[in-house]
Write a protein that holds these residues in place. Structure first.
Motif, mmCIF file in Angstrom:
data_model
loop_
_atom_site.group_PDB
_atom_site.id
_atom_site.type_symbol
_atom_site.label_atom_id
_atom_site.label_comp_id
_atom_site.label_asym_id
_atom_site.label_seq_id
_atom_site.Cartn_x
_atom_site.Cartn_y
_atom_site.Cartn_z
ATOM 1 N N ILE A 48 16.960 -71.722 98.123
ATOM 2 C CA ILE A 48 16.702 -70.345 98.543
ATOM 3 C C ILE A 48 17.954 -69.730 99.162
ATOM 4 C CG2 ILE A 48 15.799 -70.988 100.823
ATOM 5 C CD1 ILE A 48 14.329 -68.216 98.613
ATOM 6 N N VAL A 49 18.810 -70.560 99.780
ATOM 7 C CA VAL A 49 20.024 -70.017 100.402
ATOM 8 C C VAL A 49 21.044 -69.564 99.363
ATOM 9 C CG1 VAL A 49 19.719 -71.354 102.520
ATOM 10 C CG2 VAL A 49 21.103 -72.299 100.656
ATOM 11 N N HIS A 50 20.868 -69.976 98.110
ATOM 12 C CA HIS A 50 21.739 -69.464 97.043
ATOM 13 C C HIS A 50 21.588 -67.951 96.933
ATOM 14 C CE1 HIS A 50 23.721 -69.157 93.106
ATOM 15 N NE2 HIS A 50 22.682 -68.443 92.704
ATOM 16 N N THR A 55 14.208 -75.365 98.018
ATOM 17 C CA THR A 55 14.355 -74.577 96.796
ATOM 18 C C THR A 55 13.381 -73.409 96.807
ATOM 19 O OG1 THR A 55 12.706 -75.840 95.557
ATOM 20 C CG2 THR A 55 14.992 -76.669 95.512
ATOM 21 N N VAL A 56 13.600 -72.485 95.883
ATOM 22 C CA VAL A 56 12.644 -71.389 95.728
ATOM 23 C C VAL A 56 11.266 -71.952 95.405
ATOM 24 C CG1 VAL A 56 12.064 -69.330 94.396
ATOM 25 C CG2 VAL A 56 14.456 -69.785 95.006
ATOM 26 N N ILE A 65 15.948 -64.931 88.904
ATOM 27 C CA ILE A 65 15.650 -66.037 89.813
ATOM 28 C C ILE A 65 15.520 -67.324 89.014
ATOM 29 C CG2 ILE A 65 13.964 -67.013 91.442
ATOM 30 C CD1 ILE A 65 13.098 -64.172 92.133
ATOM 31 N N ASP A 66 16.112 -68.393 89.538
ATOM 32 C CA ASP A 66 15.900 -69.753 89.043
ATOM 33 C C ASP A 66 15.220 -70.503 90.179
ATOM 34 O OD1 ASP A 66 16.040 -72.443 88.391
ATOM 35 O OD2 ASP A 66 18.104 -72.364 87.666
ATOM 36 N N ILE A 67 13.957 -70.867 90.005
ATOM 37 C CA ILE A 67 13.202 -71.432 91.132
ATOM 38 C C ILE A 67 13.677 -72.827 91.513
ATOM 39 C CG2 ILE A 67 11.175 -70.026 90.623
ATOM 40 C CD1 ILE A 67 9.790 -72.580 89.621
ATOM 41 N N SER A 68 14.495 -73.464 90.679
ATOM 42 C CA SER A 68 15.028 -74.778 91.036
ATOM 43 C C SER A 68 16.217 -74.675 91.990
ATOM 44 C CB SER A 68 15.439 -75.546 89.785
ATOM 45 O OG SER A 68 16.577 -74.954 89.158
ATOM 46 N N VAL A 88 7.544 -62.599 91.380
ATOM 47 C CA VAL A 88 8.582 -63.620 91.229
ATOM 48 C C VAL A 88 8.634 -64.092 89.781
ATOM 49 C CG1 VAL A 88 9.260 -65.974 91.866
ATOM 50 C CG2 VAL A 88 8.530 -64.370 93.635
ATOM 51 N N GLY A 89 7.468 -64.272 89.154
ATOM 52 C CA GLY A 89 7.428 -64.694 87.757
ATOM 53 C C GLY A 89 8.102 -63.697 86.835
#
Length: 394
Positions: free
Chosen positions: A150-152, A166-167, A144-147, A135-136
Motif C-alpha cells: 500500500i505504501v507504493h 499489500t493492497v 492498482i496492482d493489489i499485490s 477498487v476492482g
C-alpha cells in the motif's frame, strides 16, 4: 464541555435547512453523537444529508428499469426455535425498507417509517463493498496492482503500521494495524477518538489516523475488522485516479449502473479539505442499492453493460480464508458459510444480500438498536436465507 441536546431538538434540527459549516457548532456535533440512538435512528438513518456536509454522486442517462411482479410474502422462516411469517420480520427486525429481486425481477418492495422510493438511506459499512467495486474497476484500468504494498501508492504511510501490508491485505482486513473497532464514546479508544475528530468535529480527515498507527500483527495473518482499512482504500482511489471518489464513482459505476437518483457521500475533515467517508458514508435509495446487488449477481453487468470485471466479482466475493460457523470475509464482502451467498453489511442492520444459486438479491435497510444486536442479526440472516429459497407464484 459538551452541550446537551434533547431528542426533540435533534428532530427539529433535522427538519431545518442544512448548510456547510467551516466550524461545527456544539449543537450539530451533539446531534451527530446522538444519531445512532434507538429512539430516533429510524429518522436519522434516512436524513444524513441534514446532519453532514455531503458530496453528490450524480446519476445520468437512462435508468436501468428492473421489471416488477410484486406479490405478498407468502413464506415463513424460523429463528430462535420459533416459526414466523415473513411479514413479521419487518417489525421484529426494525426495518425501514425492504426489496426482494428474483432473477432480475422485483417481487417485493416496502417502505416503512415515513420513508419512500425517493428516500436515500445510510449504507453504513455497505459502503465498504461499494469501495471494493471501485477498487476492482481501478484494477481493470491498470491503476492498482493489489499485490503491491500500500505504501507504493501512499508513501505517507511508510514507517507506520501499514508499511509491509499489500493492497490485498487491506482489502481483506488483514493489514495488521493496531486499530480496535470499538466505539465506546465514554471511554474512547483510537476508533472512537478518530470518529469524534473526523466525523463529529470535522477537524481532520478520517484516514489521517493511518499515518501514525502502530502494528499489532504481521500483515496478512490476522483478520480484524476495522473501518480505517477502508478509509485507506478510499485514499488509495483518490491518489491513483487523481480525482475525488464521488467523481470517479459517478463516471465508472453510478452512471453506467443506470441509477435512478443521485447518491451522496458524507464528508470527513474540514470543509474544502476533507474526503468522502469511504468506510461507511454512502447514501442511496432502496432501488439503487438493489441495482448494485443485481449488477454484482450478474457478474458485473448492468443492463447488458459490463461495469466491473467478472473476474473481480468472482475473486472479491468468495471466502479468502477458511470460514467460521458465522461465515467469512472476502474483499470487503461478508460470506455465508456452507453457501455461495454473500452480503454487504452496514451498522445496525443494512444489507445487500446476494444468493447466486437462487439468483436472489435482498436489500434490507434497518434501524437496529445499537449495542448487542446478535439475535436481530441472526434472525435477519435466517429471513434472507428463506427469501432466497422462496419461489413466488408466476
Amino acid at each position: 464541555m459538551r452541550k446537551t441536546v434533547s431528542l426533540m431538538s435533534l428532530v427539529g434540527c433535522l427538519l431545518a435547512p442544512v448548510t456547510a459549516l467551516a466550524e461545527v457548532p456544539d449543537t450539530v456535533a451533539e446531534m451527530r453523537r446522538l444519531m445512532l440512538d434507538a429512539r430516533i435512528n429510524a429518522l436519522t438513518f434516512s436524513s444524513m444529508d441534514r446532519l453532514f456536509t455531503t458530496r453528490t454522486v450524480p446519476r445520468a442517462g437512462e435508468v436501468w428499469q428492473l421489471p416488477r411482479r410484486e406479490q405478498a410474502l407468502d413464506f415463513s422462516y424460523s429463528a430462535g426455535g420459533q416459526q414466523f411469517q415473513a411479514e413479521q420480520m419487518l417489525e421484529r427486525t426494525f426495518t425501514n425498507a425492504l426489496m426482494i429481486v428474483k432473477d432480475g425481477v422485483v417481487v417485493y418492495q416496502n417502505h416503512l417509517n415515513r420513508t419512500g422510493p425517493d428516500t436515500r438511506y445510510a449504507s453504513w459499512s455497505m459502503a465498504k463493498s461499494i469501495v471494493s467495486l471501485l477498487v476492482g474497476i481501478a484494477v481493470e484500468e491498470g491503476l492498482i496492482d493489489i499485490s503491491k504494498p500500500i505504501v507504493h501508492y501512499l508513501p505517507e504511510l511508510k514507517g507506520g503500521g501499514y508499511d509491509g501490508a499489500t493492497v490485498q491485505d487491506v482489502l481483506e482486513m488483514r493489514s495488521g494495524v493496531d486499530y480496535e473497532e470499538r466505539y465506546d464514546f465514554e471511554n474512547p479508544g483510537i476508533a472512537a477518538e478518530n470518529h469524534e475528530m473526523a466525523l463529529v468535529r470535522n477537524e481532520r480527515r478520517f484516514a489521517d489516523a493511518a499515518m501514525g498507527i502502530a502494528r499489532a500483527h504481521k500483515p496478512g495473518e490476522h483478520f480484524a475488522y476495522k473501518t480505517i482499512d477502508t478509509a485507506v482504500l478510499g485514499w488509495l482511489l483518490e491518489r491513483v485516479t487523481q480525482r475525488n471518489v464521488s467523481s470517479y464513482m459517478a463516471e465508472k459505476l453510478w452512471e453506467p449502473l443506470g441509477a435512478e437518483r443521485d447518491g451522496f457521500w458524507i464528508m470527513d475533515g474540514p470543509v474544502g479539505e476533507g474526503r468522502e467517508f469511504t468506510g461507511a458514508g454512502f447514501n442511496a435509495t432502496l432501488a439503487d442499492y438493489a441495482r448494485i446487488g443485481q449488477m454484482v449477481l450478474d457478474g458485473g453487468k448492468a443492463n447488458g453493460r459490463q461495469i466491473v470485471s467478472a473476474a473481480w466479482i468472482s475473486e472479491s466475493t468468495r471466502p479468502r480464508h477458511p470460514e467460521s460457523e458465522m461465515g467469512g470475509y472476502a474483499y470487503q464482502w461478508w460470506t455465508v458459510p456452507n453457501s455461495d451467498a454473500f452480503y454487504a453489511l452496514g451498522l445496525q442492520g443494512q444489507f445487500i444480500y446476494i444468493d447466486p444459486q437462487s439468483r436472489t438479491v435482498v436489500v434490507k435497510l434497518s434501524h437496529f438498536p445499537p449495542g448487542d444486536d446478535f439475535k436481530v442479526m441472526e434472525e435477519t440472516l435466517a429471513f434472507m436465507a428463506a427469501a432466497a429459497r422462496w419461489q413466488p407464484k408466476q
